[in-house]
Design a protein around this motif. Sequence first.
Motif, PDB file in Angstrom:
ATOM      1  N   PHE A   8       0.715  -1.423  -0.141  1.00  0.00           N
ATOM      2  CA  PHE A   8       0.133  -0.084  -0.039  1.00  0.00           C
ATOM      3  C   PHE A   8       0.832   1.318  -0.058  1.00  0.00           C
ATOM      4  O   PHE A   8       0.762   2.333  -0.783  1.00  0.00           O
ATOM      5  CB  PHE A   8      -0.990  -0.075   1.164  1.00  0.00           C
ATOM      6  CG  PHE A   8      -1.660   1.199   1.360  1.00  0.00           C
ATOM      7  CD1 PHE A   8      -2.907   1.340   0.713  1.00  0.00           C
ATOM      8  CD2 PHE A   8      -1.530   2.299   2.170  1.00  0.00           C
ATOM      9  CE1 PHE A   8      -3.729   2.590   1.010  1.00  0.00           C
ATOM     10  CE2 PHE A   8      -2.350   3.513   2.237  1.00  0.00           C
ATOM     11  CZ  PHE A   8      -3.245   3.596   1.558  1.00  0.00           C
ATOM     12  N   TRP A   9       1.945   1.338   0.909  1.00  0.00           N
ATOM     13  CA  TRP A   9       2.683   2.493   1.007  1.00  0.00           C
ATOM     14  C   TRP A   9       3.530   2.391  -0.012  1.00  0.00           C
ATOM     15  O   TRP A   9       3.932   3.648  -0.353  1.00  0.00           O
ATOM     16  CB  TRP A   9       3.287   2.529   2.441  1.00  0.00           C
ATOM     17  CG  TRP A   9       1.973   2.922   3.586  1.00  0.00           C
ATOM     18  CD1 TRP A   9       1.769   2.000   4.246  1.00  0.00           C
ATOM     19  CD2 TRP A   9       1.587   4.296   3.760  1.00  0.00           C
ATOM     20  NE1 TRP A   9       0.793   2.712   5.141  1.00  0.00           N
ATOM     21  CE2 TRP A   9       0.697   4.131   4.536  1.00  0.00           C
ATOM     22  CE3 TRP A   9       1.764   5.488   2.822  1.00  0.00           C
ATOM     23  CZ2 TRP A   9      -0.336   5.135   5.083  1.00  0.00           C
ATOM     24  CZ3 TRP A   9       0.926   6.499   3.511  1.00  0.00           C
ATOM     25  CH2 TRP A   9      -0.041   6.350   4.414  1.00  0.00           C
ATOM     26  N   ASN A  10       4.181   1.439  -0.584  1.00  0.00           N
ATOM     27  CA  ASN A  10       5.063   1.500  -1.572  1.00  0.00           C
ATOM     28  C   ASN A  10       4.577   2.262  -2.915  1.00  0.00           C
ATOM     29  O   ASN A  10       4.897   2.961  -3.649  1.00  0.00           O
ATOM     30  CB  ASN A  10       5.677   0.176  -1.998  1.00  0.00           C
ATOM     31  CG  ASN A  10       6.826  -0.161  -1.145  1.00  0.00           C
ATOM     32  OD1 ASN A  10       7.617   0.879  -0.505  1.00  0.00           O
ATOM     33  ND2 ASN A  10       7.123  -1.520  -0.891  1.00  0.00           N
ATOM     34  N   ASP A  11       3.210   1.897  -3.011  1.00  0.00           N
ATOM     35  CA  ASP A  11       2.409   2.325  -4.186  1.00  0.00           C
ATOM     36  C   ASP A  11       2.205   3.930  -4.016  1.00  0.00           C
ATOM     37  O   ASP A  11       2.173   4.445  -5.122  1.00  0.00           O
ATOM     38  CB  ASP A  11       1.067   1.730  -4.232  1.00  0.00           C
ATOM     39  CG  ASP A  11       1.150   0.290  -4.997  1.00  0.00           C
ATOM     40  OD1 ASP A  11       2.311  -0.029  -5.403  1.00  0.00           O
ATOM     41  OD2 ASP A  11      -0.012  -0.419  -4.733  1.00  0.00           O
ATOM     42  N   ARG A  12       1.917   4.318  -2.745  1.00  0.00           N
ATOM     43  CA  ARG A  12       1.707   5.602  -2.587  1.00  0.00           C
ATOM     44  C   ARG A  12       2.809   6.503  -2.776  1.00  0.00           C
ATOM     45  O   ARG A  12       2.931   7.458  -3.248  1.00  0.00           O
ATOM     46  CB  ARG A  12       1.275   5.908  -0.923  1.00  0.00           C
ATOM     47  CG  ARG A  12      -0.013   5.500  -0.651  1.00  0.00           C
ATOM     48  CD  ARG A  12      -1.077   6.543  -1.350  1.00  0.00           C
ATOM     49  NE  ARG A  12      -2.420   6.257  -0.776  1.00  0.00           N
ATOM     50  CZ  ARG A  12      -3.062   6.927   0.124  1.00  0.00           C
ATOM     51  NH1 ARG A  12      -2.416   7.781   0.804  1.00  0.00           N
ATOM     52  NH2 ARG A  12      -4.252   6.451   0.396  1.00  0.00           N
ATOM     53  N   TYR A  13       4.093   5.993  -2.445  1.00  0.00           N
ATOM     54  CA  TYR A  13       5.309   6.765  -2.652  1.00  0.00           C
ATOM     55  C   TYR A  13       5.996   6.734  -3.893  1.00  0.00           C
ATOM     56  O   TYR A  13       6.504   7.579  -4.484  1.00  0.00           O
ATOM     57  CB  TYR A  13       6.458   6.554  -1.589  1.00  0.00           C
ATOM     58  CG  TYR A  13       6.264   6.890  -0.032  1.00  0.00           C
ATOM     59  CD1 TYR A  13       6.424   8.354   0.167  1.00  0.00           C
ATOM     60  CD2 TYR A  13       5.864   6.029   0.763  1.00  0.00           C
ATOM     61  CE1 TYR A  13       6.326   8.968   1.311  1.00  0.00           C
ATOM     62  CE2 TYR A  13       5.345   6.700   2.058  1.00  0.00           C
ATOM     63  CZ  TYR A  13       5.968   8.083   2.109  1.00  0.00           C
ATOM     64  OH  TYR A  13       5.647   8.498   3.545  1.00  0.00           O
ATOM     65  N   ARG A  14       5.445   5.683  -4.749  1.00  0.00           N
ATOM     66  CA  ARG A  14       5.759   5.610  -6.334  1.00  0.00           C
ATOM     67  C   ARG A  14       5.141   6.882  -6.852  1.00  0.00           C
ATOM     68  O   ARG A  14       5.494   7.113  -8.143  1.00  0.00           O
ATOM     69  CB  ARG A  14       5.468   4.083  -6.810  1.00  0.00           C
ATOM     70  CG  ARG A  14       6.360   3.072  -6.420  1.00  0.00           C
ATOM     71  CD  ARG A  14       6.193   1.955  -7.257  1.00  0.00           C
ATOM     72  NE  ARG A  14       6.968   0.829  -6.638  1.00  0.00           N
ATOM     73  CZ  ARG A  14       6.407  -0.148  -6.055  1.00  0.00           C
ATOM     74  NH1 ARG A  14       5.290  -0.262  -5.595  1.00  0.00           N
ATOM     75  NH2 ARG A  14       7.181  -1.345  -5.375  1.00  0.00           N
TER      76      ARG A  14
END
Length: 206
Positions: A8-14
């Motif tokens: 979830f957070w990797n997608d946000r930061y990408r």
Amino acid sequence: MQQTTRDFWNDRYRQKTGESSGKPSLVLSQFAGPLVPGRALELGCGRGDDALWLARQGWQVTAADVSAVALDYAFQSATRAGLAGKIHFEEHDLAETFPEGVFDLVVASFLQSPQDWPRAHVLARAAGAVATGGRLLITEHASRPPGSDAPEDTVYPSAEETLASLDLDPRHWQRLCVCAIARTGTRDEVQGETVKDNVIFMERLG
């Protein structure tokens, strides 16, 4: 199937630029600015803005985040700034693992998630990582930030409710500030609009 916290957070930061703003949060600079530097732990360091600021003030920083993407952004910013030797980056899903050691300052800024996540448990562990004489600094949303994708009827805790959830022994903690503040929105919200935050700033007495 629900995304893992990491995904979830990797997608946000990408979806974000990797550049650090170079500016600390208003609460951190106000409350940590007068402190004598020592060992600091930042939980949920994101792209590293606050960790870099702490390192520039002379703190030896451990900066943790669940997102490897965010940590890479933060490490690259620290390297460009010549601060990589003062910041140790660690990847943690704080519901599962936690940085080791005790610290003179533990910072948790906007450690809130739309996912089902044991926030009170994590913040209680944050308090447990504060050394005697050290400080705990929690900043959290007190109202729905402008531009947020959170549901409009989201209910945010008060500062007193968050403090109560930590179940701290009042014999061993001094309240320095437990309050709500208003500030102007940042680039990640809507610039110029009012944002309400809670601040919980505590000192561990023993």
